[in-house]
Design a protein around this motif. Structure first.
Motif, PDB file in Angstrom:
ATOM      1  N   UNK A  95       0.834  -1.206   0.000  1.00 49.42           N
ATOM      2  CA  UNK A  95       0.000   0.000   0.000  1.00 49.42           C
ATOM      3  C   UNK A  95       0.867   1.255   0.000  1.00 49.42           C
ATOM      4  N   UNK A  96       1.921   1.253   0.802  1.00 50.56           N
ATOM      5  CA  UNK A  96       2.827   2.400   0.829  1.00 50.56           C
ATOM      6  C   UNK A  96       3.492   2.596  -0.533  1.00 50.56           C
ATOM      7  N   UNK A  97       3.916   1.490  -1.150  1.00 50.21           N
ATOM      8  CA  UNK A  97       4.545   1.568  -2.468  1.00 50.21           C
ATOM      9  C   UNK A  97       3.562   2.097  -3.510  1.00 50.21           C
ATOM     10  N   UNK A 163       1.458   9.526   9.394  1.00 50.04           N
ATOM     11  CA  UNK A 163       0.887   9.805   8.059  1.00 50.04           C
ATOM     12  C   UNK A 163       1.765  10.717   7.212  1.00 50.04           C
ATOM     13  N   UNK A 164       2.558  11.571   7.863  1.00 52.51           N
ATOM     14  CA  UNK A 164       3.401  12.515   7.121  1.00 52.51           C
ATOM     15  C   UNK A 164       4.866  12.081   7.088  1.00 52.51           C
ATOM     16  N   UNK A 165       5.131  10.848   7.470  1.00 55.82           N
ATOM     17  CA  UNK A 165       6.506  10.378   7.595  1.00 55.82           C
ATOM     18  C   UNK A 165       7.220  10.338   6.249  1.00 55.82           C
ATOM     19  N   UNK A 171      -0.098   9.986   3.338  1.00 52.96           N
ATOM     20  CA  UNK A 171      -0.642   8.738   3.899  1.00 52.96           C
ATOM     21  C   UNK A 171       0.293   7.534   3.820  1.00 52.96           C
ATOM     22  N   UNK A 172       1.360   7.594   3.016  1.00 54.96           N
ATOM     23  CA  UNK A 172       2.207   6.408   2.857  1.00 54.96           C
ATOM     24  C   UNK A 172       2.828   5.977   4.181  1.00 54.96           C
ATOM     25  N   UNK A 173       3.203   6.940   5.003  1.00 52.59           N
ATOM     26  CA  UNK A 173       3.817   6.607   6.289  1.00 52.59           C
ATOM     27  C   UNK A 173       2.915   5.778   7.176  1.00 52.59           C
ATOM     28  N   UNK A 174       1.593   6.021   7.090  1.00 56.15           N
ATOM     29  CA  UNK A 174       0.659   5.263   7.919  1.00 56.15           C
ATOM     30  C   UNK A 174       0.707   3.782   7.577  1.00 56.15           C
ATOM     31  N   UNK A 175       0.934   3.455   6.314  1.00 59.82           N
ATOM     32  CA  UNK A 175       0.984   2.042   5.926  1.00 59.82           C
ATOM     33  C   UNK A 175       2.341   1.416   6.245  1.00 59.82           C
TER      34      UNK A 175
END
Length: 401
Positions: A95-97, A163-165, A171-175
């Protein structure tokens, strides 16, 4: 093994599942609270399919149920459940990818993988109950569901802090946090000892296994089944659209995420006393109470767009789901014999999560076309119809007696 040792081992097993539920179970609130928002972010002008990733998650849960059971029969529950937790991690990484690549369809598939991992989580409470003596079974289930309360805190907080990582990718950071949660859960589950093969309760009703059609054609089965599936589908229908509606009304992402946190806590927290309420008042009355609470959710949501109204509606939605679904599931258990439980539970779960997947997709389409109010107007006649069916059954039973 003595009864004392059996009870002690059962408590250890239930505690292990409860702790794992707190971590691996936290992946579901992340997928639900962020899935629709990320889908909205990835799409162009037409947002009709924004909730499709959440639908993908629910499809993954439905499709993974039977393979999960087969895997655990083949390699054992300790390795099977640990594998399920790692599948959640893989889904989070994908999901992050997908978000980094700005690929909507890849993201929907990634959440389906995450849903397959979630299908293992759905079986924690059953495994804990199977490993417990009869006197501890209800508490074993309550312990595991209690882990869901902590999942409702851990998941949304993980979203807020991560979420902001990977900015500028939203949203990628959340995953990425999902990856960590799955790995932690797998480590916890690897501490499980060999679980005993469940033995049928000697006091349970027995008899030859009946054909499927004979079982599902019972009026009580049909009423319980319809109430269970309807309650779960309506919960998914409103919950999936709620974060998008909150954002569109000017509330922050953190507010929307916390709303889902309150909702998930409301789903699981009543489980500690729902069983006692069912014993005292009866299954049908608890189901009816759940449906009335869902109607209350819709009324509150239709009354305004302030943050407290969104949050209060989501809390009512969670408690209504708890009473309606658990009460209807308890009704369902009266309609089949122990020898029939595997096939009935399989059919039930497949139909349930298929309907939930359709409801989550319909939520986005309805919200995009008709708005937040329409989602809640739909709840009213559906709940009213189920209440009429329950009242009809009560009338028939009273008339026969």
């Amino acid at each position: 093994m003595s009864d004392t040792l059996d009870l002690g081992e059962a408590k250890r097993t239930a505690a292990t599942f409860a702790i794992s539920q707190a971590f691996v179970g936290a992946c579901a609130p992340i997928a639900i609270s962020i899935g629709g928002l990320a889908g909205h972010y990835l799409l162009g002008a037409d947002k009709t399919f924004a909730t499709l990733p959440v639908t993908g998650y629910n499809v993954g849960v439905a499709l993974g149920a039977l393979p999960a059971a087969m895997l655990m029969r083949a390699i054992g529950r300790r390795y099977g459940f640990s594998t399920g937790a790692l599948i959640s991690s893989v889904g989070g990484a994908l999901a992050a990818l997908a978000l980094i690549q700005h690929n909507f369809w890849f993201f929907a598939i990634a959440l389906a993988v995450l849903g397959v991992g979630g299908s293992f989580v759905q079986q924690y409470r059953f495994a804990a109950a199977d490993a417990a003596p009869a006197i501890f079974k209800p508490k074993a289930i309550s312990w595991v569901l209690g882990g869901g309360v902590f999942a409702a805190i851990i998941g949304p907080q993980a979203v807020i802090f991560t979420k902001d990582m990977l900015q500028p990718v939203s949203f990628a950071g959340a995953f990425i946090s999902v990856v960590a949660l799955g790995i932690i859960g797998a480590g916890i589950l690897m501490t499980l000892r060999t679980l005993p093969v469940p033995v049928e309760d000697a006091n349970a009703p027995s008899g030859a296994e009946r054909p499927m059609l004979e079982i599902i054609s019972q009026p009580r089965f049909l009423i319980a089944f319809v109430c269970a599936v309807t309650t779960y589908a309506l919960m998914s229908f409103v919950m999936t659209g709620a974060p998008l509606a909150m954002i569109s009304c000017g509330h922050s992402l953190n507010d929307a995420t916390l709303g889902i946190s309150w909702h998930v806590m409301a789903m699981f927290a009543p489980s500690f006393f729902t069983g006692r309420l069912i014993v005292r008042f009866g299954k049908e009355k608890i189901v009816a109470t759940g449906l009335i609470l869902l109607i209350g959710c819709a009324i509150v949501a239709l009354s305004g767009l302030a943050l407290w109204q969104f949050w209060f509606a989501l809390i009512l939605l969670g408690v209504g789901w708890n009473f309606g679904f658990i009460g209807a599931t308890a009704m369902l258990t009266d309609t089949y014999r122990p020898s029939e439980k595997n096939k009935i539970q399989g059919v039930h779960d497949f139909a349930l999560f298929t309907t939930v997947a359709i409801a989550s997709f319909a939520s986005g389409a309805t919200l995009n076309a008709y708005g937040w109010d329409m989602l809640n107007w739909i709840v009213l006649p559906v709940c009213a119809l189920c209440l009429l069916v329950l009242l009809g059954q009560a009338f028939v039973v009273r008339h026969k007696s």
